[in-house]
Write an enzyme that holds these catalytic residues in place. Structure first.
Site, short mmCIF file in Angstrom:
data_model
loop_
_atom_site.label_atom_id
_atom_site.label_comp_id
_atom_site.label_asym_id
_atom_site.label_seq_id
_atom_site.Cartn_x
_atom_site.Cartn_y
_atom_site.Cartn_z
N ASP A 1 4.37 -10.68 1.31
CA ASP A 1 3.26 -9.73 1.32
C ASP A 1 2.13 -10.28 2.18
O ASP A 1 1.95 -11.50 2.30
CB ASP A 1 2.77 -9.48 -0.10
CG ASP A 1 2.04 -8.15 -0.25
OD1 ASP A 1 2.64 -7.23 -0.83
OD2 ASP A 1 0.89 -8.04 0.21
N ASP B 1 3.20 -10.62 7.52
CA ASP B 1 2.74 -9.43 8.22
C ASP B 1 3.99 -8.80 8.82
O ASP B 1 4.57 -9.35 9.77
CB ASP B 1 1.74 -9.81 9.31
CG ASP B 1 1.26 -8.62 10.14
OD1 ASP B 1 1.81 -7.51 9.98
OD2 ASP B 1 0.34 -8.81 10.97
N VAL B 2 4.45 -7.69 8.27
CA VAL B 2 5.73 -7.12 8.68
C VAL B 2 5.75 -6.68 10.13
O VAL B 2 6.83 -6.47 10.71
CB VAL B 2 6.14 -5.92 7.77
CG1 VAL B 2 6.36 -6.38 6.35
CG2 VAL B 2 5.10 -4.80 7.85
N ASN C 1 9.83 -2.43 2.05
CA ASN C 1 8.94 -1.63 1.22
C ASN C 1 7.52 -1.54 1.76
O ASN C 1 6.83 -0.55 1.52
CB ASN C 1 8.92 -2.22 -0.20
CG ASN C 1 7.78 -1.67 -1.03
OD1 ASN C 1 7.79 -0.52 -1.44
ND2 ASN C 1 6.77 -2.51 -1.25
N TYR D 1 1.64 8.95 9.22
CA TYR D 1 2.41 8.58 8.03
C TYR D 1 3.70 9.37 7.95
O TYR D 1 4.80 8.80 7.82
CB TYR D 1 1.57 8.80 6.78
CG TYR D 1 2.27 8.42 5.49
CD1 TYR D 1 2.38 7.09 5.11
CD2 TYR D 1 2.82 9.39 4.66
CE1 TYR D 1 3.03 6.74 3.93
CE2 TYR D 1 3.46 9.05 3.49
CZ TYR D 1 3.56 7.72 3.12
OH TYR D 1 4.20 7.38 1.96
N LYS E 1 7.62 7.95 8.37
CA LYS E 1 8.54 8.06 7.24
C LYS E 1 9.76 8.89 7.62
O LYS E 1 10.89 8.60 7.18
CB LYS E 1 7.83 8.65 6.03
CG LYS E 1 6.75 7.74 5.46
CD LYS E 1 7.28 6.37 5.09
CE LYS E 1 6.25 5.48 4.44
NZ LYS E 1 6.77 4.14 4.08
N THR F 1 0.54 3.56 -7.03
CA THR F 1 0.38 2.37 -6.19
C THR F 1 -1.05 2.39 -5.64
O THR F 1 -1.85 3.24 -6.02
CB THR F 1 1.38 2.38 -5.03
OG1 THR F 1 1.04 3.46 -4.13
CG2 THR F 1 2.81 2.58 -5.53
#
Length: 294
Positions: A37, A63-64, A90, A157, A161, A192
């Site tokens: 994370d 950091d993805v 995720n 977003y 997705k 969340t």
């Protein structure tokens, strides 16, 4: 039969929300857990919780959007647990809401880097590790019901997705011969903090932004706050994912009540095909064979 016992999962965005809930659910089924994370403080809290429950856990910052950091996480995972059997991509951000004109390039780049490239990098790095031991595995990509229908004023977003859904469909076919099951988790509104995702926004994505929030963005954020806070508990989403993994489902839906919204797209698609069939321009092309890429 417990298909998860003594295997290892790497979960991005694993310090809270759906990521941590999945870590809990898989941990109690005997998996070794790697939570990664960008929030180091929350990561420490999550690590302590999992370790306190007797779950073998490795916590590491990530950091993805940085491929090199994914490679480091892979090295750490192998060093600690020997093998990787599952990746749960995720980590995600909601982006800054707004109209076409209000959504600037830095917002687009941020959401694409995290929601799209973060999934690409995680899969590219972890899949070879699964192939190397020949025991099969899982690729779990977390998308959203927004990948199947519009969410006005949140175009970056929904676009990312939808891309995650499409990538997973491709990878499911590509990886099946290797014994690796790919699926896409598409939750509806869940409890969340995704509506607060700007708290972890890297400075490189803020250079072109003004500090003022538009009226449309303010309205969207207010609505999102309400629906997220009253959404489905993340633990229920995690258990639904486990159920779907055991059944080898491709699309993992968590909110049955959203079906009418999704059907709007599919019904419109059926009408569009009917229109094409009836078009005089296409009369000579109705029997073209669907190409096969197998």
């Amino acid at each position: 039969m417990n298909i998860f016992e003594n295997k290892t999962v790497v979960i991005s965005g694993g310090a809270e929300g759906i990521g941590l809930a999945v870590a809990r659910a898989l941990g109690k089924r005997g998996m070794n857990i790697v939570i990664a994370d960008i929030d180091a403080t929350q990561l420490s809290v999550a690590e302590a919780e999992l370790a306190g429950a007797g779950i073998p856990v490795l916590a590491t910052t990530l950091d993805v959007a940085d491929l090199s950091q994914w490679k480091r996480v892979a090295e750490q995972s192998i060093e600690r647990f020997g093998k990787v059997h599952m990746v749960v991509n995720n980590a995600g951000v909601g982006g800054k809401g707004g109209t076409i004109e209000e959504t600037d390039s830095s917002t687009w780049q941020w959401v694409i880097d995290v929601n799209l490239m973060g999934v690409v990098y995680g899969t590219q790095v972890m899949v070879p590790l699964m192939k190397s031991h020949g025991e099969g595995g899982w690729v779990v990509n977390v998308a959203s019901m927004a990948g199947f229908g519009p969410l006005p004023l949140a175009t970056p977003y929904t676009a990312t997705k939808a891309a995650v859904v499409a990538m997973t469909e491709n990878w499911a076919q590509e990886l099946a011969p290797e014994g690796i099951h790919a699926c896409v988790l598409c939750p509806g509104f869940t409890q969340t903090r995704i509506n607060l995702s700007e708290r972890n926004k890297h400075d490189r994505y803020t250079n072109n932004e003004s500090g003022d929030e538009s009226k449309s963005a303010s309205s969207l954020n207010s609505t999102l706050k309400k629906v997220v806070e009253t959404g489905m508990p993340s633990g229920v989403v995690a258990e639904r994912l486990i159920e779907a993994l055991e059944a080898k489902e491709l699309y993992v839906f968590t909110h049955p009540s959203y079906r009418p919204l999704v059907n709007v797209r599919f019904n419109a698609t059926a009408v569009a095909f009917d229109n094409a069939i009836q078009s005089p321009l296409l009369a000579n092309y109705k029997d073209l064979m669907l190409p096969s890429f197998n």
